[in-house]
Design a protein around this motif. Sequence first.
Motif, PDB file in Angstrom:
ATOM      1  N   GLY A  26       0.995  -1.410   0.200  1.00 29.93           N
ATOM      2  CA  GLY A  26       0.029   0.287   0.008  1.00 29.93           C
ATOM      3  C   GLY A  26       1.057   1.398  -0.106  1.00 29.93           C
ATOM      4  O   GLY A  26       1.613   1.416   1.024  1.00 29.93           O
ATOM      5  N   HIS A  27      -0.058   2.296  -0.554  1.00 33.23           N
ATOM      6  CA  HIS A  27       0.957   3.708  -0.575  1.00 33.23           C
ATOM      7  C   HIS A  27       2.236   3.460  -0.773  1.00 33.23           C
ATOM      8  O   HIS A  27       2.475   3.153  -1.962  1.00 33.23           O
ATOM      9  CB  HIS A  27       1.487   3.911   1.187  1.00 33.23           C
ATOM     10  CG  HIS A  27      -0.229   4.026   1.569  1.00 33.23           C
ATOM     11  ND1 HIS A  27      -1.593   5.013   1.149  1.00 33.23           N
ATOM     12  CD2 HIS A  27      -0.760   3.029   2.116  1.00 33.23           C
ATOM     13  CE1 HIS A  27      -2.038   4.471   2.169  1.00 33.23           C
ATOM     14  NE2 HIS A  27      -2.107   3.413   2.545  1.00 33.23           N
ATOM     15  N   GLY A  28       2.843   4.767  -1.016  1.00 29.98           N
ATOM     16  CA  GLY A  28       4.457   4.557  -1.991  1.00 29.98           C
ATOM     17  C   GLY A  28       4.677   6.246  -2.828  1.00 29.98           C
ATOM     18  O   GLY A  28       3.560   6.740  -2.746  1.00 29.98           O
ATOM     19  N   ARG A  48       6.822   5.465   8.393  1.00 33.32           N
ATOM     20  CA  ARG A  48       5.656   5.903   7.651  1.00 33.32           C
ATOM     21  C   ARG A  48       5.339   4.457   6.996  1.00 33.32           C
ATOM     22  O   ARG A  48       6.056   3.139   6.707  1.00 33.32           O
ATOM     23  CB  ARG A  48       6.311   6.698   6.491  1.00 33.32           C
ATOM     24  CG  ARG A  48       6.383   7.512   6.868  1.00 33.32           C
ATOM     25  CD  ARG A  48       7.659   8.419   5.918  1.00 33.32           C
ATOM     26  NE  ARG A  48       7.689   9.753   5.763  1.00 33.32           N
ATOM     27  CZ  ARG A  48       8.823  10.558   5.200  1.00 33.32           C
ATOM     28  NH1 ARG A  48       9.214  10.263   4.040  1.00 33.32           N
ATOM     29  NH2 ARG A  48       8.236  11.694   5.176  1.00 33.32           N
ATOM     30  N   GLU A  49       3.543   4.482   6.801  1.00 33.42           N
ATOM     31  CA  GLU A  49       2.858   2.843   6.818  1.00 33.42           C
ATOM     32  C   GLU A  49       3.954   2.643   5.139  1.00 33.42           C
ATOM     33  O   GLU A  49       3.696   1.622   5.447  1.00 33.42           O
ATOM     34  CB  GLU A  49       2.044   3.305   6.703  1.00 33.42           C
ATOM     35  CG  GLU A  49       0.947   2.156   6.229  1.00 33.42           C
ATOM     36  CD  GLU A  49      -0.518   2.101   5.915  1.00 33.42           C
ATOM     37  OE1 GLU A  49      -1.153   3.487   5.790  1.00 33.42           O
ATOM     38  OE2 GLU A  49      -0.961   1.138   4.898  1.00 33.42           O
ATOM     39  N   LYS A  50       4.252   3.095   4.536  1.00 33.17           N
ATOM     40  CA  LYS A  50       4.365   2.662   3.134  1.00 33.17           C
ATOM     41  C   LYS A  50       5.758   2.188   3.009  1.00 33.17           C
ATOM     42  O   LYS A  50       5.716   1.270   2.545  1.00 33.17           O
ATOM     43  CB  LYS A  50       4.564   4.124   1.729  1.00 33.17           C
ATOM     44  CG  LYS A  50       5.853   4.937   2.803  1.00 33.17           C
ATOM     45  CD  LYS A  50       6.397   5.582   1.415  1.00 33.17           C
ATOM     46  CE  LYS A  50       7.307   6.592   1.338  1.00 33.17           C
ATOM     47  NZ  LYS A  50       7.321   7.918   0.398  1.00 33.17           N
ATOM     48  N   VAL A  62      -1.416  -5.481   1.015  1.00 33.67           N
ATOM     49  CA  VAL A  62      -0.608  -5.036   2.453  1.00 33.67           C
ATOM     50  C   VAL A  62      -0.913  -3.988   2.946  1.00 33.67           C
ATOM     51  O   VAL A  62       0.237  -2.522   2.223  1.00 33.67           O
ATOM     52  CB  VAL A  62      -0.013  -5.413   2.554  1.00 33.67           C
ATOM     53  CG1 VAL A  62       1.403  -5.616   3.546  1.00 33.67           C
ATOM     54  CG2 VAL A  62       0.623  -7.406   1.864  1.00 33.67           C
ATOM     55  N   HIS A  63      -1.460  -3.465   4.372  1.00 35.89           N
ATOM     56  CA  HIS A  63      -1.187  -2.185   4.546  1.00 35.89           C
ATOM     57  C   HIS A  63      -1.143  -2.285   6.186  1.00 35.89           C
ATOM     58  O   HIS A  63      -1.356  -3.446   7.064  1.00 35.89           O
ATOM     59  CB  HIS A  63      -2.654  -1.406   5.056  1.00 35.89           C
ATOM     60  CG  HIS A  63      -2.967  -0.427   3.465  1.00 35.89           C
ATOM     61  ND1 HIS A  63      -2.995   0.248   3.310  1.00 35.89           N
ATOM     62  CD2 HIS A  63      -3.358  -1.956   2.355  1.00 35.89           C
ATOM     63  CE1 HIS A  63      -3.331   0.203   1.576  1.00 35.89           C
ATOM     64  NE2 HIS A  63      -3.573  -1.130   1.132  1.00 35.89           N
ATOM     65  N   ALA A  64      -0.747  -1.246   7.152  1.00 36.38           N
ATOM     66  CA  ALA A  64      -0.781  -0.912   8.163  1.00 36.38           C
ATOM     67  C   ALA A  64      -1.615   0.093   8.470  1.00 36.38           C
ATOM     68  O   ALA A  64      -2.256   1.261   8.096  1.00 36.38           O
ATOM     69  CB  ALA A  64       0.927  -0.831   9.209  1.00 36.38           C
ATOM     70  N   ASN A  65      -2.320   0.355   9.511  1.00 29.10           N
ATOM     71  CA  ASN A  65      -3.597   0.723  10.364  1.00 29.10           C
ATOM     72  C   ASN A  65      -3.120   1.965  10.756  1.00 29.10           C
ATOM     73  O   ASN A  65      -2.174   2.464  11.430  1.00 29.10           O
ATOM     74  CB  ASN A  65      -4.008  -0.406  11.302  1.00 29.10           C
ATOM     75  CG  ASN A  65      -5.717  -0.647  11.060  1.00 29.10           C
ATOM     76  OD1 ASN A  65      -5.864   1.212  10.525  1.00 29.10           O
ATOM     77  ND2 ASN A  65      -6.685  -1.312  10.865  1.00 29.10           N
ATOM     78  N   LEU A  68      -9.979   5.813   4.617  1.00 27.83           N
ATOM     79  CA  LEU A  68      -9.248   6.816   4.367  1.00 27.83           C
ATOM     80  C   LEU A  68      -7.793   6.352   4.129  1.00 27.83           C
ATOM     81  O   LEU A  68      -6.980   7.193   2.632  1.00 27.83           O
ATOM     82  CB  LEU A  68      -7.778   6.668   6.011  1.00 27.83           C
ATOM     83  CG  LEU A  68      -7.118   6.941   6.752  1.00 27.83           C
ATOM     84  CD1 LEU A  68      -7.359   8.530   6.762  1.00 27.83           C
ATOM     85  CD2 LEU A  68      -6.791   6.415   7.309  1.00 27.83           C
ATOM     86  N   GLU A  69      -8.090   4.951   3.512  1.00 33.20           N
ATOM     87  CA  GLU A  69      -7.273   4.054   2.264  1.00 33.20           C
ATOM     88  C   GLU A  69      -7.541   4.821   1.079  1.00 33.20           C
ATOM     89  O   GLU A  69      -6.672   4.444  -0.145  1.00 33.20           O
ATOM     90  CB  GLU A  69      -7.259   2.750   2.274  1.00 33.20           C
ATOM     91  CG  GLU A  69      -7.000   2.391   3.742  1.00 33.20           C
ATOM     92  CD  GLU A  69      -5.549   2.192   3.754  1.00 33.20           C
ATOM     93  OE1 GLU A  69      -3.921   2.379   3.780  1.00 33.20           O
ATOM     94  OE2 GLU A  69      -4.923   1.609   5.434  1.00 33.20           O
ATOM     95  N   ASN A  70      -8.456   4.836   0.456  1.00 33.02           N
ATOM     96  CA  ASN A  70      -8.670   4.940  -0.439  1.00 33.02           C
ATOM     97  C   ASN A  70      -8.397   6.584  -1.173  1.00 33.02           C
ATOM     98  O   ASN A  70      -8.281   7.191  -2.153  1.00 33.02           O
ATOM     99  CB  ASN A  70     -10.590   5.732  -0.781  1.00 33.02           C
ATOM    100  CG  ASN A  70     -11.163   3.640  -0.913  1.00 33.02           C
ATOM    101  OD1 ASN A  70     -10.331   3.313  -1.310  1.00 33.02           O
ATOM    102  ND2 ASN A  70     -12.633   3.483  -0.416  1.00 33.02           N
TER     103      ASN A  70
HETATM  104 ZN    ZN Z   1      -2.526   2.236   4.301  1.00 35.56          ZN
END
Ligand code: ZN
Length: 370
Positions: free
Chosen positions: A153-155, A168-170, A222-225, A255-257
């Motif tokens: 996820g993200h990046g 950071r989550e990414k 795959v994400h972190a909350n 949020l994720e969208n």
């Molecule tokens: Zn995420």
Amino acid sequence: VLAAATASAGEAVLHVGDQEYRVAPVHHLGETVYLPGESLLEKLGGKAVWHAGGRRLTVRFGTQGATTTLFSSQVLAAQTVIELGAKPRFVAGRFMLPLSFYERVVPLLLAQPVRVEVTNATAPPAVVPRLFVDKAAGRHRMLSLKKVVLDAGHGGHDPGAKSPEGIREKRINLEITLALADALRRRTDVEVMLTRSDDTFLPLGKRTAMANASGADMFVCVHANGAYRRSATGFEVYFLSLTSSDQRAADLAALENGGEALPTGPGEGDDLNMILQDMIRTEHLAASERLAVAMQARLDLAMNLENRGVKQAPFYVLAGAQMPAVLVEVGFVTNPEEARLLIDPANQKRIVDALVEAILFYDAVNGLAE
Ligand SMILES: [Zn+2]
């Protein structure tokens, strides 16, 4: 030598309701006591059928059924995943089930209490090599799964959620996804494709499009909350729905969208493509749920964290995926302690191993159409 091998086969008594069954042989391997598989199940009135060249056993008692595989300590029974604590095995050439199968699964199938009294469990006379592993490569041969697309996820300019200390989550998503890709390639013959393998930005629609274009039969995001409350903790696994299972799931999907709205569904226009997309989603819903349940059960065993359950939410990245698809939230990056755990390689390995085991279980259960 022969006399020694047959001297003590091990014994148990199985109590089902007020009936008693003598059971032999009874073996122990390490901590686990094993009882015979299909022969004993048939003695109890069940019908046991092997599928997929002997890798998956389905047992039926009337209308109730359970599916077990040699790859996993999990059993699918009555739409639930039940953990046995040990995998079924061939012991001395005979298919055997952990004692827990008779204590946890059989009572559900028979609707009767089951008690096992082990008189004597013996070590098996000989070690039989594990079956169905490509010995040269040491890898599991997948039954149905050919290609998996993993999506970190993200990046790039989109960091996702952030810990108070700036983790950071990414980064977490990428590290876990790369480790998962590596583990799947080492342990199985499944083809693995990544939507991103470095810190680049990818729009959500592009990720799904890549998965669809690849012809993959599984899509794992795959994400972190993230949460405003720092104390929020635990892992959860999502599969797609057009409505959310609760308000927090709806907030998380928003949020994720990241401002990208879901494509409009049928009824809001007569775009045939949209209707087809919706049919595709429905088609893969059951399989997506099975995968999500298996992952959640495995993560629960592997991690000493709150189990937040399997949920449904309208994630953009899952919408329109033309294959079973799930989104794993591995923990809360906004929780300072959990953020440190999420970048710890030993803990990342626990997460990855749990996800691999879940994928193996999913593959074995889905291996062959009934
Ligand atoms: Zn995420």
